[in-house]
Design an enzyme around this catalytic site. Structure first.
Site, PDB file in Angstrom:
ATOM      1  N   ASP A 168       0.774  -1.242   0.000  1.00 29.19           N
ATOM      2  CA  ASP A 168       0.000   0.000   0.000  1.00 29.19           C
ATOM      3  C   ASP A 168       0.808   1.296   0.000  1.00 29.19           C
ATOM      4  O   ASP A 168       0.612   2.151  -0.839  1.00 29.19           O
ATOM      5  CB  ASP A 168      -0.934   0.045   1.223  1.00 29.19           C
ATOM      6  CG  ASP A 168      -1.876  -1.138   1.252  1.00 29.19           C
ATOM      7  OD1 ASP A 168      -1.656  -2.118   0.514  1.00 29.19           O
ATOM      8  OD2 ASP A 168      -2.845  -1.093   2.025  1.00 29.19           O
ATOM      9  N   GLU A 399       1.152  -8.781  12.075  1.00 30.92           N
ATOM     10  CA  GLU A 399       0.989  -8.503  10.636  1.00 30.92           C
ATOM     11  C   GLU A 399       2.344  -8.355   9.946  1.00 30.92           C
ATOM     12  O   GLU A 399       2.578  -8.866   8.857  1.00 30.92           O
ATOM     13  CB  GLU A 399       0.167  -7.218  10.491  1.00 30.92           C
ATOM     14  CG  GLU A 399      -0.174  -6.812   9.076  1.00 30.92           C
ATOM     15  CD  GLU A 399      -1.053  -5.563   9.058  1.00 30.92           C
ATOM     16  OE1 GLU A 399      -1.286  -4.963  10.132  1.00 30.92           O
ATOM     17  OE2 GLU A 399      -1.511  -5.194   7.955  1.00 30.92           O
TER      18      GLU A 399
HETATM   19  C1  GLC Z   1      -2.938  -4.156   3.832  1.00 28.70           C
HETATM   20  C2  GLC Z   1      -1.755  -4.750   3.051  1.00 28.70           C
HETATM   21  C3  GLC Z   1      -2.286  -5.683   1.997  1.00 28.70           C
HETATM   22  C4  GLC Z   1      -3.162  -6.742   2.646  1.00 28.70           C
HETATM   23  C5  GLC Z   1      -4.255  -6.124   3.533  1.00 28.70           C
HETATM   24  C6  GLC Z   1      -4.989  -7.143   4.378  1.00 28.70           C
HETATM   25  O1  GLC Z   1      -3.763  -3.393   3.025  1.00 28.70           O
HETATM   26  O2  GLC Z   1      -0.955  -3.762   2.501  1.00 28.70           O
HETATM   27  O3  GLC Z   1      -1.219  -6.271   1.303  1.00 28.70           O
HETATM   28  O4  GLC Z   1      -3.733  -7.550   1.694  1.00 28.70           O
HETATM   29  O5  GLC Z   1      -3.691  -5.192   4.406  1.00 28.70           O
HETATM   30  O6  GLC Z   1      -4.087  -7.872   5.155  1.00 28.70           O
END
Ligand code: GLC
Length: 432
Positions: A168, A399
């Site tokens: 992101d 995460e």
């Molecule tokens: C964030 C991450 C993305 C992922 C999402 C859910 O947006 O950047 O890669 O899929 O979270 O975990």
């Protein structure tokens, strides 16, 4: 409790009705590439769970072939922004009414995930039937990418929103994003939810968020698949990882077709073009890595970052280029970084704490580990695996993680959401 058991428990707790949420509070729906990685992990101990997860994802596939990056299976959950009402994907007549979805996609992991599941369950007829059923849907998704995202027919697809890349807020996107002018009235009013659920300094900044919303609105204006998106979007990027994963999945589809006697003629055509152009277009000899291409501003994006390592996973580099990528990782490890930092540690834009600007991401380690193994770099692969294991044992199933060893020594937790699904599933698959 053993860590593998803990990991399974996390996935169980994140299991809803037929799919897994990435993390119960922060991400309460089904995310596309997260879902693929979870199926990879669950397939090692509960194949039905994995098949159900994948089926659920494809229940949201659009008529044009797109797989949305989020499926909002629950329309009651109000704690997420942008929610299904904001996306309003119904502007596209091929978007299913249920489940509601976002209007953009994410890395196309399902080809290689299907391949892994088939290989590990070769004697199981039910799995073979499942793979045969899902195979054309994955091909259809790739067809969407080549039809709608490759205007110059190079076999290289573009993204028009940073969220599609899966990374992101990587500094890669800063340049293009900063050129988007957010004047009063250019975006609707909205309320972020992420910053009340996670630490503000671990999340993308507000000016970035406004631009995410701007690009979302642009997609919506053109029903999320109109040709005008490529003409108008200020953000138009051919990303290293998005394309490497597509190539890996193409290859996997070809292998599946061989094994199950399916037709892969179309996939082979895509693959030939994609593979040769990837190497030509993305390799940067000065930096010794692959870099993406900014299609809007017509220039290479000259940064060292984690997407540039993913061609290893797709076996794109020749031995010489692979050796350079391996040396880069060895050097980072010798300099007391955990592998693999998501961005160039020597850049002023590096931030070891903020999301995709430097930290370690579990599913990335899974892909890079598997890529290194294919090239015979067992030693580096072992570091990539054991670094992730060390971080998880010390800090928990978060995460993502701090990448500087000296800082990790002072920490007792990882970053972002806790009890994270793909952290658990990557751990299970790597240590099975
Ligand atoms: C964030 C991450 C993305 C992922 C999402 C859910 O947006 O950047 O890669 O899929 O979270 O975990």
């Amino acid at each position: 409790m053993r860590d593998i058991e803990k990991a399974k428990k996390i996935i169980q707790n994140n299991w809803r009705n037929g799919f897994t949420v990435p993390s119960s509070k922060l991400y309460p729906f089904q995310w596309m590439w997260d879902s693929g990685f979870v199926a990879l992990g669950t397939s090692t101990y509960d194949i039905n769970m994995a098949m159900t997860e994948i089926d659920k994802m494809f229940s949201g596939q659009w008529a044009n072939g797109m797989i949305p990056h989020i499926l909002f299976h629950s329309e009651k959950e109000k704690t997420y922004f942008p929610n299904f009402d904001f996306w309003n994907s119904q502007v596209n007549s091929g978007a299913p009414l249920h489940p509601k979805s976002s209007g953009i996609t994410q890395p196309g992991v399902f080809g290689f995930i299907l391949r892994d599941i088939l290989k590990n369950n070769w004697g199981n007829e039910e799995v073979k039937d499942f793979v045969k059923r899902i195979y054309p849907k994955v091909v259809n998704y790739h067809r969407f990418l080549y039809n709608y995202r490759d205007p110059h027919q190079e076999g290289i697809i573009f993204i028009y929103h940073p969220w599609e890349s899966g990374r992101d807020n990587s500094p890669l996107w800063d340049d293009s994003m900063s050129k988007i002018d957010i004047s009063p009235g250019s975006i609707p009013k909205y309320n972020r939810r992420d910053t009340s659920l996670a630490n503000v300094d671990e999340r993308p900044t507000q000016d970035k968020y406004d631009r995410y919303v701007y690009l979302l609105e642009l997609g919506k204006k053109y029903n999320y698949d109109g040709k005008q998106i490529a003409e108008e979007s200020p953000f138009l990027v051919q990303d290293t990882m998005m394309n490497a994963i597509l190539i890996k999945s193409n290859e996997s589809l070809i292998e599946i077709a061989n094994d199950l006697n399916l037709d892969a003629a179309e996939v082979k055509e895509w693959q030939n073009l994609s593979k040769s152009n990837y190497d030509k277009k993305f390799w940067n000899e000065d930096l010794g890595t692959y870099v993406g291409y900014d299609l809007r501003h017509k220039k290479q994006m000259n940064y060292r970052e984690i997407g540039g390592l993913t061609p290893l996973f797709a076996q794109i580099p020749d031995a010489k280029k692979a050796a350079k990528l391996n040396a880069y990782l060895q050097d980072l490890s010798n300099r007391d970084f955990y592998l693999c930092p998501s961005f160039d540690v020597d850049s002023p834009l590096f931030d070891s704490k903020r999301y995709w600007r430097g930290p370690i991401w579990p599913q990335m380690n899974w892909m890079i580990y598997n890529g290194l193994i294919k090239y015979g770099y067992e030693n580096t692969a072992d570091i990539v695996k054991s670094d992730l294991n060390t971080l998880i044992h010390k800090l928990g199933f978060y995460e993502y993680f701090e990448s500087q060893k000296k800082v990790v020594d002072t920490l007792s937790k990882g970053y972002g959401g806790d009890n994270f699904s793909w952290t658990a599933s990557s751990y299970i698959h790597l240590n099975q």
